[in-house]
Write a protein that holds these residues in place. Structure first.
Motif, PDB file in Angstrom:
ATOM      1  N   HIS A  33       0.845  -1.189   0.000  1.00  0.00           N
ATOM      2  CA  HIS A  33       0.000   0.000   0.000  1.00  0.00           C
ATOM      3  C   HIS A  33       0.883   1.243   0.000  1.00  0.00           C
ATOM      4  CE1 HIS A  33      -3.323   2.700   1.286  1.00  0.00           C
ATOM      5  NE2 HIS A  33      -2.337   3.330   1.892  1.00  0.00           N
ATOM      6  N   ARG A  34       0.524   2.223  -0.815  1.00  0.00           N
ATOM      7  CA  ARG A  34       1.152   3.555  -0.814  1.00  0.00           C
ATOM      8  C   ARG A  34       0.040   4.576  -1.010  1.00  0.00           C
ATOM      9  NH1 ARG A  34       6.762   3.638  -1.876  1.00  0.00           N
ATOM     10  NH2 ARG A  34       7.524   1.617  -2.554  1.00  0.00           N
ATOM     11  N   ASP A  35       0.204   5.741  -0.362  1.00  0.00           N
ATOM     12  CA  ASP A  35      -0.781   6.793  -0.607  1.00  0.00           C
ATOM     13  C   ASP A  35      -0.145   8.170  -0.491  1.00  0.00           C
ATOM     14  OD1 ASP A  35      -0.916   7.762   2.137  1.00  0.00           O
ATOM     15  OD2 ASP A  35      -2.212   6.076   2.600  1.00  0.00           O
ATOM     16  N   ASN A  36      -0.914   9.181  -0.894  1.00  0.00           N
ATOM     17  CA  ASN A  36      -0.410  10.554  -0.889  1.00  0.00           C
ATOM     18  C   ASN A  36      -0.420  11.178   0.502  1.00  0.00           C
ATOM     19  OD1 ASN A  36      -3.204  10.850  -0.679  1.00  0.00           O
ATOM     20  ND2 ASN A  36      -3.270  12.642  -2.006  1.00  0.00           N
ATOM     21  N   GLN A  37      -0.770  10.416   1.531  1.00  0.00           N
ATOM     22  CA  GLN A  37      -0.703  10.887   2.914  1.00  0.00           C
ATOM     23  C   GLN A  37       0.621  10.468   3.565  1.00  0.00           C
ATOM     24  OE1 GLN A  37      -3.554  12.732   4.039  1.00  0.00           O
ATOM     25  NE2 GLN A  37      -3.904  12.481   1.851  1.00  0.00           N
ATOM     26  N   GLY A  38       1.452   9.730   2.801  1.00  0.00           N
ATOM     27  CA  GLY A  38       2.741   9.278   3.319  1.00  0.00           C
ATOM     28  C   GLY A  38       2.730   7.875   3.875  1.00  0.00           C
ATOM     29  N   SER A  39       1.598   7.201   3.831  1.00  0.00           N
ATOM     30  CA  SER A  39       1.533   5.823   4.328  1.00  0.00           C
ATOM     31  C   SER A  39       2.125   4.883   3.298  1.00  0.00           C
ATOM     32  CB  SER A  39       0.085   5.421   4.611  1.00  0.00           C
ATOM     33  OG  SER A  39      -0.473   6.233   5.610  1.00  0.00           O
ATOM     34  N   HIS A  40       2.882   3.912   3.781  1.00  0.00           N
ATOM     35  CA  HIS A  40       3.456   2.883   2.922  1.00  0.00           C
ATOM     36  C   HIS A  40       3.713   1.659   3.767  1.00  0.00           C
ATOM     37  CE1 HIS A  40       6.936   0.744   1.042  1.00  0.00           C
ATOM     38  NE2 HIS A  40       6.032   0.706   0.091  1.00  0.00           N
ATOM     39  N   GLY A  41       3.346   0.512   3.261  1.00  0.00           N
ATOM     40  CA  GLY A  41       3.625  -0.726   3.979  1.00  0.00           C
ATOM     41  C   GLY A  41       3.166  -1.921   3.188  1.00  0.00           C
ATOM     42  N   VAL A  42       3.568  -3.085   3.666  1.00  0.00           N
ATOM     43  CA  VAL A  42       3.124  -4.348   3.095  1.00  0.00           C
ATOM     44  C   VAL A  42       2.330  -5.077   4.165  1.00  0.00           C
ATOM     45  CG1 VAL A  42       3.837  -6.566   2.115  1.00  0.00           C
ATOM     46  CG2 VAL A  42       5.104  -4.484   1.535  1.00  0.00           C
ATOM     47  N   VAL A  43       1.116  -5.455   3.819  1.00  0.00           N
ATOM     48  CA  VAL A  43       0.251  -6.175   4.732  1.00  0.00           C
ATOM     49  C   VAL A  43       0.335  -7.653   4.363  1.00  0.00           C
ATOM     50  CG1 VAL A  43      -2.036  -6.242   5.752  1.00  0.00           C
ATOM     51  CG2 VAL A  43      -1.232  -4.145   4.696  1.00  0.00           C
ATOM     52  N   ILE A  57      -8.186  10.746  -1.011  1.00  0.00           N
ATOM     53  CA  ILE A  57      -6.858  10.140  -0.918  1.00  0.00           C
ATOM     54  C   ILE A  57      -6.520   9.534  -2.276  1.00  0.00           C
ATOM     55  CG2 ILE A  57      -7.708   7.871  -0.152  1.00  0.00           C
ATOM     56  CD1 ILE A  57      -5.324   7.764   1.788  1.00  0.00           C
ATOM     57  N   VAL A  58      -5.272   9.592  -2.656  1.00  0.00           N
ATOM     58  CA  VAL A  58      -4.795   8.897  -3.842  1.00  0.00           C
ATOM     59  C   VAL A  58      -3.933   7.763  -3.326  1.00  0.00           C
ATOM     60  CG1 VAL A  58      -3.428   9.045  -5.943  1.00  0.00           C
ATOM     61  CG2 VAL A  58      -4.833  10.991  -5.239  1.00  0.00           C
ATOM     62  N   HIS A  59      -4.271   6.532  -3.715  1.00  0.00           N
ATOM     63  CA  HIS A  59      -3.526   5.390  -3.195  1.00  0.00           C
ATOM     64  C   HIS A  59      -3.358   4.322  -4.260  1.00  0.00           C
ATOM     65  CE1 HIS A  59      -6.949   2.503  -2.565  1.00  0.00           C
ATOM     66  NE2 HIS A  59      -7.623   3.639  -2.674  1.00  0.00           N
ATOM     67  N   SER A  60      -2.428   3.440  -4.015  1.00  0.00           N
ATOM     68  CA  SER A  60      -2.261   2.278  -4.881  1.00  0.00           C
ATOM     69  C   SER A  60      -2.120   1.055  -3.994  1.00  0.00           C
ATOM     70  CB  SER A  60      -1.041   2.422  -5.796  1.00  0.00           C
ATOM     71  OG  SER A  60       0.141   2.481  -5.031  1.00  0.00           O
ATOM     72  N   GLU A  61      -2.682  -0.035  -4.460  1.00  0.00           N
ATOM     73  CA  GLU A  61      -2.584  -1.324  -3.796  1.00  0.00           C
ATOM     74  C   GLU A  61      -2.006  -2.264  -4.845  1.00  0.00           C
ATOM     75  OE1 GLU A  61      -5.362  -0.736  -0.382  1.00  0.00           O
ATOM     76  OE2 GLU A  61      -3.281  -0.378  -0.856  1.00  0.00           O
ATOM     77  N   ALA A  62      -1.027  -3.049  -4.464  1.00  0.00           N
ATOM     78  CA  ALA A  62      -0.399  -3.932  -5.431  1.00  0.00           C
ATOM     79  C   ALA A  62       0.081  -5.196  -4.753  1.00  0.00           C
ATOM     80  CB  ALA A  62       0.794  -3.229  -6.087  1.00  0.00           C
ATOM     81  N   ASN A  63       0.129  -6.264  -5.518  1.00  0.00           N
ATOM     82  CA  ASN A  63       0.729  -7.493  -5.035  1.00  0.00           C
ATOM     83  C   ASN A  63       2.198  -7.208  -4.747  1.00  0.00           C
ATOM     84  OD1 ASN A  63       1.713 -10.056  -4.584  1.00  0.00           O
ATOM     85  ND2 ASN A  63       0.749 -10.961  -6.380  1.00  0.00           N
ATOM     86  N   ALA A  64       2.646  -7.510  -3.547  1.00  0.00           N
ATOM     87  CA  ALA A  64       4.035  -7.241  -3.162  1.00  0.00           C
ATOM     88  C   ALA A  64       5.012  -8.194  -3.842  1.00  0.00           C
ATOM     89  CB  ALA A  64       4.187  -7.320  -1.648  1.00  0.00           C
ATOM     90  N   SER A  65       4.504  -9.278  -4.407  1.00  0.00           N
ATOM     91  CA  SER A  65       5.362 -10.259  -5.076  1.00  0.00           C
ATOM     92  C   SER A  65       5.207 -10.160  -6.585  1.00  0.00           C
ATOM     93  CB  SER A  65       4.994 -11.679  -4.629  1.00  0.00           C
ATOM     94  OG  SER A  65       5.678 -12.642  -5.408  1.00  0.00           O
ATOM     95  N   GLU A  66       6.305 -10.257  -7.279  1.00  0.00           N
ATOM     96  CA  GLU A  66       6.281 -10.278  -8.745  1.00  0.00           C
ATOM     97  C   GLU A  66       5.943 -11.667  -9.273  1.00  0.00           C
ATOM     98  OE1 GLU A  66       6.724  -7.802 -10.978  1.00  0.00           O
ATOM     99  OE2 GLU A  66       6.971  -6.279  -9.435  1.00  0.00           O
ATOM    100  N   THR A  67       6.040 -12.709  -8.424  1.00  0.00           N
ATOM    101  CA  THR A  67       5.877 -14.078  -8.903  1.00  0.00           C
ATOM    102  C   THR A  67       4.742 -14.850  -8.238  1.00  0.00           C
ATOM    103  OG1 THR A  67       7.521 -14.853  -7.304  1.00  0.00           O
ATOM    104  CG2 THR A  67       8.324 -14.270  -9.502  1.00  0.00           C
ATOM    105  N   GLU A  68       4.423 -14.556  -6.994  1.00  0.00           N
ATOM    106  CA  GLU A  68       3.397 -15.305  -6.272  1.00  0.00           C
ATOM    107  C   GLU A  68       2.044 -14.615  -6.378  1.00  0.00           C
ATOM    108  OE1 GLU A  68       3.885 -18.307  -4.760  1.00  0.00           O
ATOM    109  OE2 GLU A  68       5.883 -18.156  -5.658  1.00  0.00           O
ATOM    110  N   PRO A  69       0.983 -15.379  -6.647  1.00  0.00           N
ATOM    111  CA  PRO A  69      -0.346 -14.757  -6.677  1.00  0.00           C
ATOM    112  C   PRO A  69      -0.797 -14.372  -5.271  1.00  0.00           C
ATOM    113  CG  PRO A  69      -0.542 -17.121  -6.975  1.00  0.00           C
ATOM    114  CD  PRO A  69       0.932 -16.800  -6.949  1.00  0.00           C
ATOM    115  N   MET A  70      -1.727 -13.441  -5.202  1.00  0.00           N
ATOM    116  CA  MET A  70      -2.279 -12.990  -3.934  1.00  0.00           C
ATOM    117  C   MET A  70      -3.792 -13.095  -4.022  1.00  0.00           C
ATOM    118  SD  MET A  70      -2.202  -9.188  -2.282  1.00  0.00           S
ATOM    119  CE  MET A  70      -3.183  -8.558  -3.623  1.00  0.00           C
ATOM    120  N   ARG A  71      -4.408 -13.536  -2.946  1.00  0.00           N
ATOM    121  CA  ARG A  71      -5.872 -13.551  -2.868  1.00  0.00           C
ATOM    122  C   ARG A  71      -6.282 -12.496  -1.863  1.00  0.00           C
ATOM    123  NH1 ARG A  71      -8.362 -17.838  -5.382  1.00  0.00           N
ATOM    124  NH2 ARG A  71      -6.907 -19.414  -6.087  1.00  0.00           N
ATOM    125  N   LEU A  72      -7.344 -11.765  -2.198  1.00  0.00           N
ATOM    126  CA  LEU A  72      -7.727 -10.592  -1.423  1.00  0.00           C
ATOM    127  C   LEU A  72      -9.238 -10.583  -1.206  1.00  0.00           C
ATOM    128  CD1 LEU A  72      -7.291  -7.576  -0.436  1.00  0.00           C
ATOM    129  CD2 LEU A  72      -7.598  -6.956  -2.832  1.00  0.00           C
TER     130      LEU A  72
END
Length: 123
Positions: A33-43, A57-72
């Motif tokens: 997770h990243r956002d324009n409020q300065g928050s960043h982390g991996v859950v 808020i402007v934010h992005s959510e992305a799979n932290a892995s380039e190779t492993e799938p993620m279920r959400l």
């Protein structure tokens, strides 16, 4: 459940009448997770994330892995009040805490140990 293999694009969550939301996410894999409020982390699995768009808020959510799938699993909840300060937080709940019982993970702040949302609800 949504399944991500590649990094999705940036999402802009701005408040319009009736579209302000709190989002709660749980998943397998890792969500960055990243956002324009300065928050960043991996859950990670076993953790719960709460994000409130609030005034916008402007934010992005992305799979932290380039190779492993993620279920959400993501829940969107309409907050009780409009114009709140945007925020993001996460919390880990241990295997012992969640094993063999219902565990409240979010509430209106009245349940100790839960993440807070602006609504009369406990999940």
């Amino acid at each position: 459940m949504e399944r991500y293999r590649k990094k999705p694009v940036e999402i802009e969550a701005v408040q319009f009448d009736g579209t302000n939301h709190d989002a709660i996410s749980t998943f397998t894999g890792g969500l960055e997770h990243r956002d324009n409020q300065g928050s960043h982390g991996v859950v990670h699995p076993g953790e719960v994330q709460v994000m409130s768009a609030g005034r916008g808020i402007v934010h992005s959510e992305a799979n932290a892995s380039e190779t492993e799938p993620m279920r959400l699993l993501q829940l969107w909840i309409i907050p009780k009040h409009k114009g709140n300060t945007p925020r993001w937080e996460q919390k880990q709940f241990t295997a012992d805490e969640r094993s063999g019982k219902l565990l409240p993970v979010v509430s209106n702040g009245s349940v100790p140990g839960t993440l807070a949302i602006d609504q009369d609800a406990t999940i």
